[in-house]
Each structure stands twice: as C-alpha cells, then as structure tokens.
Design a protein around this motif. Sequence first.
Motif, mmCIF file in Angstrom:
data_model
loop_
_atom_site.group_PDB
_atom_site.id
_atom_site.type_symbol
_atom_site.label_atom_id
_atom_site.label_comp_id
_atom_site.label_asym_id
_atom_site.label_seq_id
_atom_site.Cartn_x
_atom_site.Cartn_y
_atom_site.Cartn_z
ATOM 1 N N PRO A 181 0.830 -1.220 0.000
ATOM 2 C CA PRO A 181 0.000 0.000 0.000
ATOM 3 C C PRO A 181 0.857 1.259 0.000
ATOM 4 O O PRO A 181 1.942 1.299 0.599
ATOM 5 C CB PRO A 181 -0.805 -0.118 1.297
ATOM 6 N N GLU A 182 0.354 2.306 -0.666
ATOM 7 C CA GLU A 182 1.047 3.594 -0.690
ATOM 8 C C GLU A 182 0.043 4.694 -0.980
ATOM 9 O O GLU A 182 -1.073 4.441 -1.455
ATOM 10 C CB GLU A 182 2.159 3.596 -1.735
ATOM 11 N N GLU A 183 0.428 5.916 -0.687
ATOM 12 C CA GLU A 183 -0.433 7.060 -0.970
ATOM 13 C C GLU A 183 -0.446 7.321 -2.472
ATOM 14 O O GLU A 183 0.592 7.246 -3.132
ATOM 15 C CB GLU A 183 0.067 8.298 -0.221
ATOM 16 N N MET A 184 -1.601 7.627 -2.989
ATOM 17 C CA MET A 184 -1.714 7.932 -4.411
ATOM 18 C C MET A 184 -2.985 8.721 -4.687
ATOM 19 O O MET A 184 -3.909 8.765 -3.858
ATOM 20 C CB MET A 184 -1.706 6.650 -5.241
ATOM 21 N N SER A 185 -3.017 9.355 -5.831
ATOM 22 C CA SER A 185 -4.220 10.048 -6.298
ATOM 23 C C SER A 185 -4.812 9.237 -7.438
ATOM 24 O O SER A 185 -4.085 8.807 -8.338
ATOM 25 C CB SER A 185 -3.880 11.470 -6.788
ATOM 26 N N VAL A 186 -6.124 9.026 -7.400
ATOM 27 C CA VAL A 186 -6.789 8.229 -8.432
ATOM 28 C C VAL A 186 -7.925 9.038 -9.058
ATOM 29 O O VAL A 186 -8.424 9.999 -8.468
ATOM 30 C CB VAL A 186 -7.350 6.906 -7.864
ATOM 31 N N PHE A 187 -8.302 8.622 -10.238
ATOM 32 C CA PHE A 187 -9.395 9.280 -10.957
ATOM 33 C C PHE A 187 -10.744 8.883 -10.379
ATOM 34 O O PHE A 187 -10.966 7.743 -9.984
ATOM 35 C CB PHE A 187 -9.335 8.877 -12.430
ATOM 36 N N SER A 188 -11.667 9.832 -10.337
ATOM 37 C CA SER A 188 -13.071 9.550 -10.033
ATOM 38 C C SER A 188 -13.912 10.536 -10.825
ATOM 39 O O SER A 188 -13.421 11.593 -11.232
ATOM 40 C CB SER A 188 -13.364 9.682 -8.530
ATOM 41 N N TRP A 189 -15.176 10.208 -11.053
ATOM 42 C CA TRP A 189 -16.043 11.097 -11.826
ATOM 43 C C TRP A 189 -16.295 12.410 -11.083
ATOM 44 O O TRP A 189 -16.685 13.407 -11.697
ATOM 45 C CB TRP A 189 -17.364 10.408 -12.132
ATOM 46 N N ALA A 190 -16.033 12.410 -9.761
ATOM 47 C CA ALA A 190 -16.218 13.632 -8.976
ATOM 48 C C ALA A 190 -14.920 14.436 -8.880
ATOM 49 O O ALA A 190 -14.877 15.461 -8.214
ATOM 50 C CB ALA A 190 -16.714 13.276 -7.572
ATOM 51 N N GLY A 191 -13.875 13.976 -9.557
ATOM 52 C CA GLY A 191 -12.590 14.658 -9.495
ATOM 53 C C GLY A 191 -11.513 13.772 -8.900
ATOM 54 O O GLY A 191 -11.779 12.657 -8.423
ATOM 55 N N GLU A 192 -10.280 14.244 -8.926
ATOM 56 C CA GLU A 192 -9.149 13.481 -8.396
ATOM 57 C C GLU A 192 -9.335 13.190 -6.912
ATOM 58 O O GLU A 192 -9.787 14.043 -6.151
ATOM 59 C CB GLU A 192 -7.863 14.288 -8.620
ATOM 60 N N LYS A 193 -8.975 11.972 -6.512
ATOM 61 C CA LYS A 193 -9.206 11.540 -5.134
ATOM 62 C C LYS A 193 -7.915 11.001 -4.537
ATOM 63 O O LYS A 193 -7.264 10.130 -5.118
ATOM 64 C CB LYS A 193 -10.289 10.451 -5.117
#
Length: 227
Positions: free
Chosen positions: A36-48
Amino acid sequence: QIDEILERAVKQTDRYRAMKKDGASEAEIKKAFNTPEEMSVFSWAGEKDTIMTPMDSIKFYKHFLRTGFMSMNPFNGYVKAYVGGPNYNYFKYDMAMVGRRQVGSTIKPYLYALAMENGLDLPIINPNDEDMMGTRHVEQTLMDENGIPWTPRNSTKKRYGELVTLKWGLANSSNWVSAYLMGKLNPYELVRLIHSFGVRNKAIDPVVSLCLGPCEISVGEMVSAYT
C-alpha cells in the motif's frame, strides 16, 4: 482469464517497466505492486487522494467503462467532436482511433453495398419490388472456410417464411437476410470493399461469418468509412 488480464495490465505500467529496467526481480516487482502507498486516483467527482496498492489501483481502473466517440461532417470530412476516453492523465489509451472492438451489425451496410455492386439490388427505381429483390425470411446455412455448416441465429422470427425485400432486411438488421446475401457473394470481396472505404485494420478474415461483424474496427475508422 482475469489473472491474465491483470498480469498484462501490470506489465504495461510505467512502474513495472522502470523496475524491470533497474534490474528488479519478478518477486520484488510483485511485492512492490502489493504494498500500500499514498496515491491520487481518478473519479467522476474529481481526483481523489487515497491509500491502496498499485495492484488494487489497476483493479479499480478496470471497473470504469471506457469508450470512444467521434462525429464527422460528411460533406468536408471535418471532425466535429472527438472523445478518446474519460481522462488522458489516467487513461493513456485512445479508444476512438487506437482501440478496436467487434463491430457487429454495423458491418451490414458494407455487405449491402457489396450486394449492390454485384447486381443483387439492381431495380433501385423500385426498392420495394419483392419479386425482384426478395428472399424468404428463413434460417440460412452456409459452409464456412473449413467446410463446416454455419447457421446464424436471428434476434426475431418476425415475418418468418415470408418473402421480404432486402430493404426490409437491412432496416430490421436480419441476420438471415445477411447470410442469404453472403451466400451469393465472396467474403474476400467484402474484405476488399471494407478496406476500400478506409478501414486500416488488415487483420480482417475473409470468412462467411464476416457478414455479422466479428472483425475489430476502431470508431474512427468506422466514422470515416461511413462518411
């Protein structure tokens, strides 16, 4: 099959290629993809912002429906709208021009065009002349390239056994009428015609079932060819 898809997706990532280039073993790469690690992922409501393993992020992205869209002006060929995917920062794959999928019944206008080229649709002045242009709406059995009988299914038995026009067959996307036409045509000529309209995929097999669209063509190729 799911494991094969995920394994292929892993090997297509920048992370895998970088670790492989640095000499990491498969065991080390597998461990990194499951840490596990910190990351930003795509979502329809914006970056998460979240915490997950790189492998879980791949599984997460596989849940998104990805599609391509294109609209073209048929008079001058200008592209009016072009959508290659949800977000290029996270989906670096063009579903409009690069991605190819089976086209199914959208191949039938090519088949009917070939039929007209070969004189199967000669009385154009009266396209409803059933005596000149008709076929009975029944199952069709053709021999495939291996000499094995091929009988396509149809979505409906509407007007079963009746004489129908080719115009009706196209309008109702009848597989039986398509098979009837294919039985009178040459699949090699159908491939030639498809390519002549601008479809670039050379891996289209000249088989009798081609009349139902098992081949893969991109959205961009189809829009261009239709235009």
